[in-house]
Write an enzyme that holds these catalytic residues in place. Structure first.
Site, PDB file in Angstrom:
ATOM      1  N   GLU A  92       0.811  -1.212   0.000  1.00  0.00           N
ATOM      2  CA  GLU A  92       0.000   0.000   0.000  1.00  0.00           C
ATOM      3  C   GLU A  92       0.845   1.262   0.000  1.00  0.00           C
ATOM      4  OE1 GLU A  92      -1.829   0.530   4.117  1.00  0.00           O
ATOM      5  OE2 GLU A  92      -2.078  -1.604   3.754  1.00  0.00           O
ATOM      6  N   CYS A 105       3.533   8.406   0.581  1.00  0.00           N
ATOM      7  CA  CYS A 105       4.163   7.532   1.559  1.00  0.00           C
ATOM      8  C   CYS A 105       4.378   6.182   0.865  1.00  0.00           C
ATOM      9  CB  CYS A 105       3.237   7.395   2.768  1.00  0.00           C
ATOM     10  SG  CYS A 105       3.872   6.255   3.992  1.00  0.00           S
ATOM     11  N   CYS A 112       7.103  -6.952   6.737  1.00  0.00           N
ATOM     12  CA  CYS A 112       8.243  -6.402   7.480  1.00  0.00           C
ATOM     13  C   CYS A 112       8.633  -7.420   8.543  1.00  0.00           C
ATOM     14  CB  CYS A 112       7.813  -5.100   8.157  1.00  0.00           C
ATOM     15  SG  CYS A 112       9.152  -4.264   9.042  1.00  0.00           S
ATOM     16  N   CYS A 116       7.473  -4.674  15.307  1.00  0.00           N
ATOM     17  CA  CYS A 116       7.003  -3.660  16.263  1.00  0.00           C
ATOM     18  C   CYS A 116       5.579  -3.981  16.719  1.00  0.00           C
ATOM     19  CB  CYS A 116       7.058  -2.261  15.648  1.00  0.00           C
ATOM     20  SG  CYS A 116       8.728  -1.766  15.199  1.00  0.00           S
ATOM     21  N   CYS A 119       2.423  -2.170  15.115  1.00  0.00           N
ATOM     22  CA  CYS A 119       2.411  -1.977  13.662  1.00  0.00           C
ATOM     23  C   CYS A 119       1.760  -3.145  12.932  1.00  0.00           C
ATOM     24  CB  CYS A 119       3.837  -1.774  13.164  1.00  0.00           C
ATOM     25  SG  CYS A 119       3.925  -1.457  11.404  1.00  0.00           S
ATOM     26  N   GLY A 159       7.367  -1.923   5.667  1.00  0.00           N
ATOM     27  CA  GLY A 159       8.753  -2.345   5.500  1.00  0.00           C
ATOM     28  C   GLY A 159       9.746  -1.467   6.235  1.00  0.00           C
ATOM     29  N   LEU A 215      11.621   6.169  17.396  1.00  0.00           N
ATOM     30  CA  LEU A 215      12.214   5.993  18.723  1.00  0.00           C
ATOM     31  C   LEU A 215      11.179   5.385  19.675  1.00  0.00           C
ATOM     32  CD1 LEU A 215      14.928   6.491  20.113  1.00  0.00           C
ATOM     33  CD2 LEU A 215      14.063   8.715  20.855  1.00  0.00           C
ATOM     34  N   HIS A 216      10.076   6.085  19.839  1.00  0.00           N
ATOM     35  CA  HIS A 216       8.904   5.572  20.557  1.00  0.00           C
ATOM     36  C   HIS A 216       9.103   5.271  22.037  1.00  0.00           C
ATOM     37  CE1 HIS A 216       7.266   5.496  16.616  1.00  0.00           C
ATOM     38  NE2 HIS A 216       7.676   4.297  16.251  1.00  0.00           N
TER      39      HIS A 216
HETATM   40  N1  SAH Z   1      10.176   0.666   9.381  1.00  0.00           N
HETATM   41  C1  SAH Z   1      10.293   2.085   9.328  1.00  0.00           C
HETATM   42  C2  SAH Z   1       9.273   2.782   8.446  1.00  0.00           C
HETATM   43  C3  SAH Z   1       7.858   2.308   8.430  1.00  0.00           C
HETATM   44  S1  SAH Z   1       6.759   2.742   9.715  1.00  0.00           S
HETATM   45  C4  SAH Z   1      10.310   2.668  10.717  1.00  0.00           C
HETATM   46  O1  SAH Z   1      10.228   1.916  11.673  1.00  0.00           O
HETATM   47  O2  SAH Z   1      10.467   3.868  10.863  1.00  0.00           O
HETATM   48  C5  SAH Z   1       6.526   4.468   9.659  1.00  0.00           C
HETATM   49  C6  SAH Z   1       6.207   5.051  11.023  1.00  0.00           C
HETATM   50  O3  SAH Z   1       4.888   4.705  11.462  1.00  0.00           O
HETATM   51  C7  SAH Z   1       7.157   4.535  12.097  1.00  0.00           C
HETATM   52  O4  SAH Z   1       7.532   5.564  12.951  1.00  0.00           O
HETATM   53  C8  SAH Z   1       6.271   3.529  12.811  1.00  0.00           C
HETATM   54  O5  SAH Z   1       6.786   3.252  14.066  1.00  0.00           O
HETATM   55  C9  SAH Z   1       4.945   4.224  12.774  1.00  0.00           C
HETATM   56  N2  SAH Z   1       3.786   3.370  13.060  1.00  0.00           N
HETATM   57  C10 SAH Z   1       3.580   2.096  12.706  1.00  0.00           C
HETATM   58  N3  SAH Z   1       2.390   1.641  13.171  1.00  0.00           N
HETATM   59  C11 SAH Z   1       1.836   2.677  13.824  1.00  0.00           C
HETATM   60  C12 SAH Z   1       0.614   2.827  14.532  1.00  0.00           C
HETATM   61  N4  SAH Z   1      -0.268   1.828  14.664  1.00  0.00           N
HETATM   62  N5  SAH Z   1       0.376   4.046  15.075  1.00  0.00           N
HETATM   63  C13 SAH Z   1       1.264   5.070  14.945  1.00  0.00           C
HETATM   64  N6  SAH Z   1       2.414   4.974  14.293  1.00  0.00           N
HETATM   65  C14 SAH Z   1       2.710   3.785  13.742  1.00  0.00           C
END
Ligand code: SAH
Length: 348
Positions: A92, A105, A112, A116, A119, A159, A215-216
């Site tokens: 997507e 985007c 992936c 996480c 995600c 990814g 970072l989160h």
């Molecule tokens: N793998 C890469 C890029 C893809 S995700 C990365 O980790 O940065 C793009 C962004 O969306 C990342 O910051 C990811 O942590 C965030 N993301 C993924 N799922 C999410 C969700 N359910 N709510 C908010 N952000 C999310």
């Protein structure tokens, strides 16, 4: 996967033409058709003799990724595309409209493997890497379908871009090529969960592409609860690599911080984050986590997001709250693809 014209740089395209017994300029002509005029088939390449078009169609057919579902937000101008690739894989891409123009985007992999917790892209694991051409076509097909010019891209779809490093870099450099789309590196952002090797290579590239780090969390304990990569990469090492990047590039790092209720959203968490980021040339982007049904994680109340922001402001860490786009169309990563597949499985 056979080589696709879309994956080649202009010079490689000229070489490919020679390989096929054609003059090099034919390769460059084809390259211009694909990357400047956004052609998707030989039929459109009217300055190629018909006999050549027919021959190429047999020897090197062009496959263009195919939109199978398009969702338009009624809340804003966000459009989500579900694409089918040559091998039937689904990815997507999201088109967003900002005051500075259109941003796509882009997905960098099918699925992936980073795992996480919040995600949706990672729920089925990694299926395969995308080629540079498959990334380019996400931009081109959307430009064609929507009749617009895309000014910015963010590699923030499904990814992990640094898990597919070479193809992602080739994608960026073809998009940047003056004879093609000529997109400025400054209008591109790559987002990573922080693979250190990739981060070091990226620093050495010395190109003004914006670096975003997911970072989160303010510390390793919380980061490990959300992101398996934290078991392999310590936050100290990650932040040190970011410092090295800012020193070399003079550019700010964007830290993405998805707020998860009760996990990483307290004022104490904000204070600890500020302590860790002090003196680092950066910007924090707060995102209330988009709930993913399978995960059981929720975003905090708006007021809690604002309290978190206030602490960072007090500590003089530049911070913004991300505008949420496409809430009504499964805006979060991987959700449309996942739902489409579940529905297809249900149909049988
Ligand atoms: N793998 C890469 C890029 C893809 S995700 C990365 O980790 O940065 C793009 C962004 O969306 C990342 O910051 C990811 O942590 C965030 N993301 C993924 N799922 C999410 C969700 N359910 N709510 C908010 N952000 C999310």
């Amino acid at each position: 996967m056979p080589v696709s014209w879309f994956d080649l740089t202009e010079a490689q395209s000229a070489d490919k033409a020679r390989e096929l017994g054609l003059p090099a300029f034919r390769g460059r002509q084809i390259w211009h058709w694909l990357h400047k005029s956004l052609a998707s088939q030989y039929d459109e390449m009217t300055n190629l003799p018909l006999s050549l078009r027919e021959r190429l169609q047999k020897e090197m057919p062009i496959f263009s990724i195919r939109p199978v579902q398009v969702q338009r937000s009624v809340l804003d101008d966000t459009v989500k595309y579900l694409f089918e690739l040559e091998d039937g894989s689904l990815i997507e891409s999201v088109l967003m409209h900002y005051h500075h123009g259109y941003t796509v985007c882009v997905s960098s992999q099918v699925g992936c493997r980073m795992g996480c917790r919040f995600c949706a892209s990672t729920l089925g694991g990694l299926e395969r890497d995308l080629s540079a051409g498959e990334m380019l076509q996400q931009v081109y097909v959307i430009e064609r379908e929507e009749k617009i010019q895309v000014s910015h891209i963010v590699v923030m779809g499904c990814g992990e871009p640094f898990d597919n490093y070479d193809e992602v870099m080739r994608f960026l450099s073809i998009l940047h090529a003056p004879e093609g789309q000529n997109m400025s590196f400054r209008n591109m952002t790559v987002s990573t969960c922080g693979l250190l090797d990739g981060l070091k290579r990226f620093t050495e590239e010395d190109i003004p592409v914006t670096l975003a780090i997911s970072l989160h969390a303010p510390n390793d304990d919380i980061r490990k609860q959300l992101m398996p990569i934290a078991n392999r990469v310590a936050m100290d090492d990650l932040l040190e690599a970011c410092r090295a990047y800012t020193r070399k590039s003079g550019r700010r790092v964007t830290f993405e911080y998805a707020l998860v209720k009760g996990v990483n959203d307290s004022e104490e968490n904000a204070r600890e984050l500020a302590r860790r980021l002090k003196g680092l040339l950066c910007h924090v982007n707060l995102i209330p986590v988009n709930p993913v049904a399978e995960r059981g994680l929720a975003g905090p109340e708006r007021s809690q997001v604002q309290r978190f922001e206030k602490v960072l402001n007090e500590e003089q860490i530049p911070v913004t709250i991300r505008r949420e786009l496409g809430r009504d169309i499964d805006g979060a990563c991987g959700q449309l693809r996942r739902r489409h597949r579940t529905e297809m499985e249900a149909i049988g």
